[in-house]
Design an enzyme around this catalytic site. Structure first.
Site, mmCIF file in Angstrom:
data_model
loop_
_atom_site.group_PDB
_atom_site.id
_atom_site.type_symbol
_atom_site.label_atom_id
_atom_site.label_comp_id
_atom_site.label_asym_id
_atom_site.label_seq_id
_atom_site.Cartn_x
_atom_site.Cartn_y
_atom_site.Cartn_z
ATOM 1 N N HIS A 1 0.833 -1.210 0.000
ATOM 2 C CA HIS A 1 0.000 0.000 0.000
ATOM 3 C C HIS A 1 0.872 1.267 0.000
ATOM 4 O O HIS A 1 0.565 2.245 -0.677
ATOM 5 C CB HIS A 1 -0.911 0.022 1.228
ATOM 6 C CG HIS A 1 -1.898 -1.105 1.302
ATOM 7 N ND1 HIS A 1 -2.057 -1.899 2.405
ATOM 8 C CD2 HIS A 1 -2.795 -1.573 0.392
ATOM 9 C CE1 HIS A 1 -3.010 -2.799 2.183
ATOM 10 N NE2 HIS A 1 -3.463 -2.626 0.970
ATOM 11 N N LYS B 1 -14.890 -7.875 6.265
ATOM 12 C CA LYS B 1 -13.921 -8.826 6.828
ATOM 13 C C LYS B 1 -13.762 -8.599 8.330
ATOM 14 O O LYS B 1 -14.055 -7.510 8.827
ATOM 15 C CB LYS B 1 -12.562 -8.727 6.153
ATOM 16 C CG LYS B 1 -12.277 -7.550 5.267
ATOM 17 C CD LYS B 1 -10.907 -7.679 4.597
ATOM 18 C CE LYS B 1 -10.741 -6.663 3.496
ATOM 19 N NZ LYS B 1 -9.521 -6.762 2.745
ATOM 20 N N ARG C 1 -2.309 -6.824 -7.979
ATOM 21 C CA ARG C 1 -1.187 -7.765 -7.798
ATOM 22 C C ARG C 1 -1.274 -8.948 -8.741
ATOM 23 O O ARG C 1 -0.269 -9.468 -9.178
ATOM 24 C CB ARG C 1 -1.170 -8.305 -6.352
ATOM 25 C CG ARG C 1 -0.747 -7.326 -5.302
ATOM 26 C CD ARG C 1 -1.130 -7.792 -3.939
ATOM 27 N NE ARG C 1 -2.582 -7.988 -3.882
ATOM 28 C CZ ARG C 1 -3.225 -8.560 -2.909
ATOM 29 N NH1 ARG C 1 -2.565 -9.033 -1.885
ATOM 30 N NH2 ARG C 1 -4.533 -8.686 -2.939
ATOM 31 N N SER D 1 -2.774 -8.320 3.627
ATOM 32 C CA SER D 1 -2.971 -8.034 5.052
ATOM 33 C C SER D 1 -3.378 -9.300 5.802
ATOM 34 O O SER D 1 -2.880 -9.554 6.904
ATOM 35 C CB SER D 1 -4.034 -6.951 5.219
ATOM 36 O OG SER D 1 -3.626 -5.767 4.588
HETATM 37 N N1 COA Z 1 0.428 -4.728 -2.274
HETATM 38 C C1 COA Z 1 0.191 -5.645 -1.350
HETATM 39 N N2 COA Z 1 -1.024 -5.983 -0.925
HETATM 40 C C2 COA Z 1 -2.080 -5.358 -1.464
HETATM 41 C C3 COA Z 1 -1.898 -4.380 -2.433
HETATM 42 C C4 COA Z 1 -0.582 -4.069 -2.844
HETATM 43 N N3 COA Z 1 -0.322 -3.176 -3.783
HETATM 44 N N4 COA Z 1 -3.123 -3.932 -2.799
HETATM 45 C C5 COA Z 1 -4.021 -4.615 -2.072
HETATM 46 N N5 COA Z 1 -3.401 -5.479 -1.267
HETATM 47 C C6 COA Z 1 -4.055 -6.456 -0.390
HETATM 48 C C7 COA Z 1 -4.461 -5.983 0.954
HETATM 49 O O1 COA Z 1 -3.451 -6.235 1.877
HETATM 50 C C8 COA Z 1 -5.725 -6.762 1.210
HETATM 51 O O2 COA Z 1 -5.484 -8.046 1.679
HETATM 52 P P1 COA Z 1 -6.594 -8.868 2.480
HETATM 53 O O3 COA Z 1 -7.771 -9.026 1.566
HETATM 54 O O4 COA Z 1 -5.867 -10.118 2.771
HETATM 55 O O5 COA Z 1 -6.950 -8.063 3.691
HETATM 56 C C9 COA Z 1 -6.340 -6.917 -0.148
HETATM 57 O O6 COA Z 1 -5.278 -6.829 -1.049
HETATM 58 C C10 COA Z 1 -7.322 -5.832 -0.487
HETATM 59 O O7 COA Z 1 -7.281 -4.849 0.504
HETATM 60 P P2 COA Z 1 -7.429 -3.323 0.311
HETATM 61 O O8 COA Z 1 -6.493 -2.789 -0.719
HETATM 62 O O9 COA Z 1 -7.380 -2.693 1.664
HETATM 63 O O10 COA Z 1 -8.858 -3.189 -0.313
HETATM 64 P P3 COA Z 1 -10.211 -3.808 0.105
HETATM 65 O O11 COA Z 1 -10.534 -4.798 -0.937
HETATM 66 O O12 COA Z 1 -10.269 -4.226 1.503
HETATM 67 O O13 COA Z 1 -11.068 -2.476 -0.046
HETATM 68 C C11 COA Z 1 -12.883 -1.108 -0.750
HETATM 69 C C12 COA Z 1 -12.234 -2.479 -0.765
HETATM 70 C C13 COA Z 1 -12.832 -0.439 0.622
HETATM 71 C C14 COA Z 1 -12.202 -0.197 -1.763
HETATM 72 C C15 COA Z 1 -14.333 -1.380 -1.187
HETATM 73 O O14 COA Z 1 -14.880 -2.361 -0.359
HETATM 74 C C16 COA Z 1 -15.191 -0.151 -1.109
HETATM 75 O O15 COA Z 1 -15.130 0.703 -1.969
HETATM 76 N N6 COA Z 1 -16.008 -0.071 -0.039
HETATM 77 C C17 COA Z 1 -16.884 1.062 0.183
HETATM 78 C C18 COA Z 1 -18.352 0.660 -0.033
HETATM 79 C C19 COA Z 1 -18.652 0.631 -1.496
HETATM 80 O O16 COA Z 1 -18.577 1.637 -2.195
HETATM 81 N N7 COA Z 1 -19.008 -0.566 -1.982
HETATM 82 C C20 COA Z 1 -19.302 -0.777 -3.372
HETATM 83 C C21 COA Z 1 -18.040 -1.022 -4.142
HETATM 84 S S1 COA Z 1 -18.415 -1.369 -5.829
#
Ligand code: COA
Length: 158
Positions: free
Chosen positions: A17, A41, A90, A128
């Site tokens: 990140h 989650k 990724r 994560s």
């Molecule tokens: N390098 C390493 N790890 C990465 C990474 C990178 N460049 N990019 C993402 N990751 C990992 C994270 O560690 C995480 O791992 P985990 O799933 O094991 O916890 C995973 O990839 C994704 O995490 P993150 O990047 O924090 O995104 P998320 O998928 O949790 O977030 C939101 C999703 C918050 C963007 C989405 O749910 C959202 O927009 N929510 C708001 C409500 C909404 O609008 N919903 C409708 C969406 S269409």
């Protein structure tokens, strides 16, 4: 001036990140990291902890702001007058997940576009969830997260 929004759960922020944030901050005038307070989650850190861990992970990037949010990400983008949402990719499975979210977001808010950053090679395997599992079992997460995040994760697991 182009401001980008970088949303995620960030439970906790990883070096992956940080890499995406730093690269986005070099390209856009401002990056707002938006920590989603209520993902489905199970969480290790509450929203305020995740915000603080993120702030402490990017202390030297002046054009980055870290906030928390609830509700739709596109609504947040509209409220903040932001037209670009940044996400990291990724793998192929990330692509499929992002593809669905991007189309849903586009349908909800056609004026907002997405910018995807391919992760740096050394961060491809970091997630994560995996690093929390490794830390919980006493494994070494050095290098996957900033040092203060590693300390916070180990503290949570006692
Ligand atoms: N390098 C390493 N790890 C990465 C990474 C990178 N460049 N990019 C993402 N990751 C990992 C994270 O560690 C995480 O791992 P985990 O799933 O094991 O916890 C995973 O990839 C994704 O995490 P993150 O990047 O924090 O995104 P998320 O998928 O949790 O977030 C939101 C999703 C918050 C963007 C989405 O749910 C959202 O927009 N929510 C708001 C409500 C909404 O609008 N919903 C409708 C969406 S269409």
């Amino acid at each position: 001036m182009v401001t980008a929004l970088y949303p995620g759960s960030f439970d906790p922020v990883t070096m992956g990140h940080v890499d995406i944030t730093t690269r986005a901050a070099a390209l856009f005038d401002k990056v707002i990291v938006a920590v989603y307070a209520t993902p489905s989650k199970s969480l290790l850190f509450d929203a305020d902890e995740r915000v603080q861990l993120y702030k402490d992970a990017v202390p030297n990037v002046p054009n980055v702001e870290v906030i928390k949010f609830e509700g739709l990400v596109v609504r947040l983008a509209q409220d903040l007058n932001v037209e670009v949402i940044v996400r990291g990719l990724r793998s192929g499975s990330d692509f499929e997940y992002e593809f669905d979210m991007a189309f849903m977001n586009r349908r909800l808010a056609p004026g907002i576009d997405m910018a995807f950053f391919m992760t740096s090679q050394e961060h491809m395997f970091i997630s994560s969830s995996l690093l929390k599992e490794v830390a919980r079992l006493g494994g070494d997460v050095t290098g996957m997260v900033p040092p203060h995040v590693a300390e916070a994760v180990y503290n949570k697991f006692g």
